[in-house]
Motif scaffolding. Structure first.
Motif, PDB file in Angstrom:
ATOM      1  N   ALA A 152       0.855  -1.320   0.004  1.00 32.66           N
ATOM      2  CA  ALA A 152      -0.041   0.025   0.050  1.00 32.66           C
ATOM      3  C   ALA A 152       0.982   1.211  -0.094  1.00 32.66           C
ATOM      4  CB  ALA A 152      -0.786  -0.029   1.243  1.00 32.66           C
ATOM      5  N   GLU A 153       2.236   1.096   0.235  1.00 33.11           N
ATOM      6  CA  GLU A 153       3.105   2.376   0.217  1.00 33.11           C
ATOM      7  C   GLU A 153       3.977   2.113  -0.942  1.00 33.11           C
ATOM      8  OE1 GLU A 153       3.191   4.477   2.543  1.00 33.11           O
ATOM      9  OE2 GLU A 153       1.237   3.566   3.541  1.00 33.11           O
ATOM     10  N   PRO A 154       4.848   3.309  -1.363  1.00 35.95           N
ATOM     11  CA  PRO A 154       5.564   3.390  -2.316  1.00 35.95           C
ATOM     12  C   PRO A 154       6.776   2.537  -2.228  1.00 35.95           C
ATOM     13  CG  PRO A 154       4.754   5.580  -1.779  1.00 35.95           C
ATOM     14  CD  PRO A 154       4.292   4.405  -0.738  1.00 35.95           C
ATOM     15  N   VAL A 155       7.288   1.925  -3.319  1.00 40.83           N
ATOM     16  CA  VAL A 155       8.397   1.194  -3.758  1.00 40.83           C
ATOM     17  C   VAL A 155       9.127   1.792  -4.825  1.00 40.83           C
ATOM     18  CG1 VAL A 155       9.393  -1.057  -4.272  1.00 40.83           C
ATOM     19  CG2 VAL A 155       7.116  -0.898  -3.006  1.00 40.83           C
ATOM     20  N   MET A 156      10.608   1.876  -4.426  1.00 39.37           N
ATOM     21  CA  MET A 156      11.547   2.148  -5.362  1.00 39.37           C
ATOM     22  C   MET A 156      12.002   1.002  -6.185  1.00 39.37           C
ATOM     23  SD  MET A 156      14.618   4.807  -5.400  1.00 39.37           S
ATOM     24  CE  MET A 156      15.100   5.791  -6.933  1.00 39.37           C
ATOM     25  N   LEU A 157      11.998   0.852  -7.499  1.00 33.99           N
ATOM     26  CA  LEU A 157      12.415  -0.170  -8.337  1.00 33.99           C
ATOM     27  C   LEU A 157      13.933   0.387  -8.936  1.00 33.99           C
ATOM     28  CD1 LEU A 157       9.508  -1.439 -10.554  1.00 33.99           C
ATOM     29  CD2 LEU A 157      10.302  -2.311  -8.274  1.00 33.99           C
ATOM     30  N   THR A 158      14.960  -0.246  -8.701  1.00 31.74           N
ATOM     31  CA  THR A 158      16.283   0.283  -9.198  1.00 31.74           C
ATOM     32  C   THR A 158      16.802  -1.008 -10.184  1.00 31.74           C
ATOM     33  OG1 THR A 158      17.544  -0.547  -7.361  1.00 31.74           O
ATOM     34  CG2 THR A 158      17.056   1.654  -7.124  1.00 31.74           C
ATOM     35  N   PHE A 159      17.019  -0.217 -11.393  1.00 34.13           N
ATOM     36  CA  PHE A 159      17.760  -1.218 -12.522  1.00 34.13           C
ATOM     37  C   PHE A 159      19.003  -0.433 -12.586  1.00 34.13           C
ATOM     38  CE2 PHE A 159      13.398  -1.882 -12.827  1.00 34.13           C
ATOM     39  CZ  PHE A 159      13.163  -3.601 -13.082  1.00 34.13           C
ATOM     40  N   SER A 160      20.236  -0.616 -11.979  1.00 31.53           N
ATOM     41  CA  SER A 160      21.285   0.128 -12.214  1.00 31.53           C
ATOM     42  C   SER A 160      22.256  -0.992 -13.294  1.00 31.53           C
ATOM     43  CB  SER A 160      21.936   0.089 -10.840  1.00 31.53           C
ATOM     44  OG  SER A 160      23.405   0.702 -11.014  1.00 31.53           O
ATOM     45  N   SER A 161      22.359  -0.262 -14.406  1.00 26.93           N
ATOM     46  CA  SER A 161      23.123  -1.026 -15.616  1.00 26.93           C
ATOM     47  C   SER A 161      22.826  -2.287 -15.603  1.00 26.93           C
ATOM     48  CB  SER A 161      24.662  -0.771 -14.965  1.00 26.93           C
ATOM     49  OG  SER A 161      24.982   0.322 -14.602  1.00 26.93           O
ATOM     50  N   VAL A 162      21.508  -2.649 -15.773  1.00 27.20           N
ATOM     51  CA  VAL A 162      21.111  -4.281 -15.892  1.00 27.20           C
ATOM     52  C   VAL A 162      20.289  -4.384 -17.166  1.00 27.20           C
ATOM     53  CG1 VAL A 162      19.222  -5.564 -14.771  1.00 27.20           C
ATOM     54  CG2 VAL A 162      20.885  -4.378 -13.328  1.00 27.20           C
ATOM     55  N   LEU A 163      19.491  -3.347 -17.691  1.00 22.66           N
ATOM     56  CA  LEU A 163      18.645  -3.417 -18.557  1.00 22.66           C
ATOM     57  C   LEU A 163      18.921  -4.003 -19.926  1.00 22.66           C
ATOM     58  CD1 LEU A 163      15.603  -1.178 -17.605  1.00 22.66           C
ATOM     59  CD2 LEU A 163      15.614  -3.477 -17.000  1.00 22.66           C
ATOM     60  N   GLY A 164      20.428  -3.632 -20.160  1.00 19.11           N
ATOM     61  CA  GLY A 164      20.983  -3.887 -21.473  1.00 19.11           C
ATOM     62  C   GLY A 164      21.074  -5.578 -21.671  1.00 19.11           C
TER      63      GLY A 164
END
Ligand SMILES: C[S@@+](CC[C@H](N)C(=O)[O-])C[C@H]1O[C@@H](n2cnc3c(N)ncnc32)[C@H](O)[C@@H]1O
Length: 264
Positions: A152-164
């Motif tokens: 119910a509370e915000p979440v931060m998704l981090t994709f650091s140098s990954v999506l490539g």
């Protein structure tokens, strides 16, 4: 661009056993100590083609640290899901966000046996934990997320140098499945190399190394598509060192771009 990346499959037990691993390669670029001679040789080979790739890797880690600090200190986010966490390199996310949010929760995800072997540094319950999972398996990832986080509370998704490491089709699919479950105010952070001629060549050389997980750069337009329907936090999608720089921020050749978006 964005041909589907050849079989992404398993990050390989082979990586533990004589071949290049994405996590160790990036750790070697960043000046970490959890890597082998073969990883450092791969860095040298790529550095010869794209001088500055190591600075780019350090810059991406600095960007990760600044974005989570912003989220904790200024946006009040308390929950962090780091996808493709790589090898620990202090200060990691839980060290930073807990300074601003003492009740923060951080869940690190990676599927490389090399990272699994070092995951102890990510375990600091109840603040932080680690799961060995493929980020595309969002059912498994979300099963752990629901145990650790309050959705119910915000979440931060981090994709650091990954999506490539993923095709557009794959990346949009699993990011969409994750975002669908998150509350308004949740954040999507990504950092990514862009296709300069040197980076295109460097990615080819890196991707051809034995055991390497193929990696491709993306254009600014491709990167912006990940934020469709979100508000992009100032200063927008910019070279990494231009995103709210601090004293630790290195100026680099422009290879990496990054941004943070927020769900409305
Ligand atoms: C270039 S490293 C980046 C590491 C770290 N995020 C950083 O910025 O230093 C990419 C990471 O993504 C991980 N990875 C690649 N494919 C993955 C997948 N399908 N599921 C989970 N992790 C994955 C690799 O094992 C590696 O640790």
């Amino acid at each position: 661009m964005s041909e589907p990346i050849a079989d992404h499959a398993e990050p390989s037990a082979a990586a533990a056993d004589g071949e290049v691993s994405s996590a160790r390669f990036w750790n070697a670029c960043q000046g970490g100590k959890d890597n082998y001679e073969r990883d450092r040789q791969a860095v040298e080979a790529v550095e010869a083609i794209a001088p500055g790739i190591s600075a780019d890797a350090r810059s991406a880690r600095q960007f990760l640290r600044r974005t989570v600090r912003w989220a904790a200190a200024e946006a009040g986010v308390t929950q962090y899901l780091d996808l493709g966490a790589g090898l620990p390199l202090e200060p990691d996310i839980h060290h930073i966000v807990s300074r601003h949010q003492p009740d923060a929760r951080v869940l690190y995800v990676d599927n490389d046996p090399v990272v699994l072997a070092h995951q102890g540094a990510y375990q600091d319950p109840p603040l932080s934990s680690y799961i060995d999972a493929d980020m595309r398996d969002t059912d498994t990832v979300m099963a752990h997320v629901t145990e650790c986080f309050d959705l119910a509370e915000p979440v931060m998704l981090t994709f650091s140098s990954v999506l490539g490491h993923f095709s557009d089709e794959e990346a949009h699919a699993f990011i969409g499945r994750l975002l669908d479950r998150l509350a308004p105010g949740s954040c999507l952070m990504l950092s990514h190399d862009i296709p300069t001629p040197a980076i295109i060549k460097a990615c080819e050389v890196y991707s051809a190394a034995p055991g390497a997980l193929p990696y491709q750069p993306r254009t600014i337009e491709q990167l912006l598509r990940f934020f469709e329907g979100m508000d992009i936090v100032e200063p927008g999608l910019v070279p990494l060192f231009e995103w709210r720089p601090d004293d630790a921020t290195e100026m680099t050749e422009i290879m990496g771009y990054g941004a943070v978006g927020r769900l409305r």
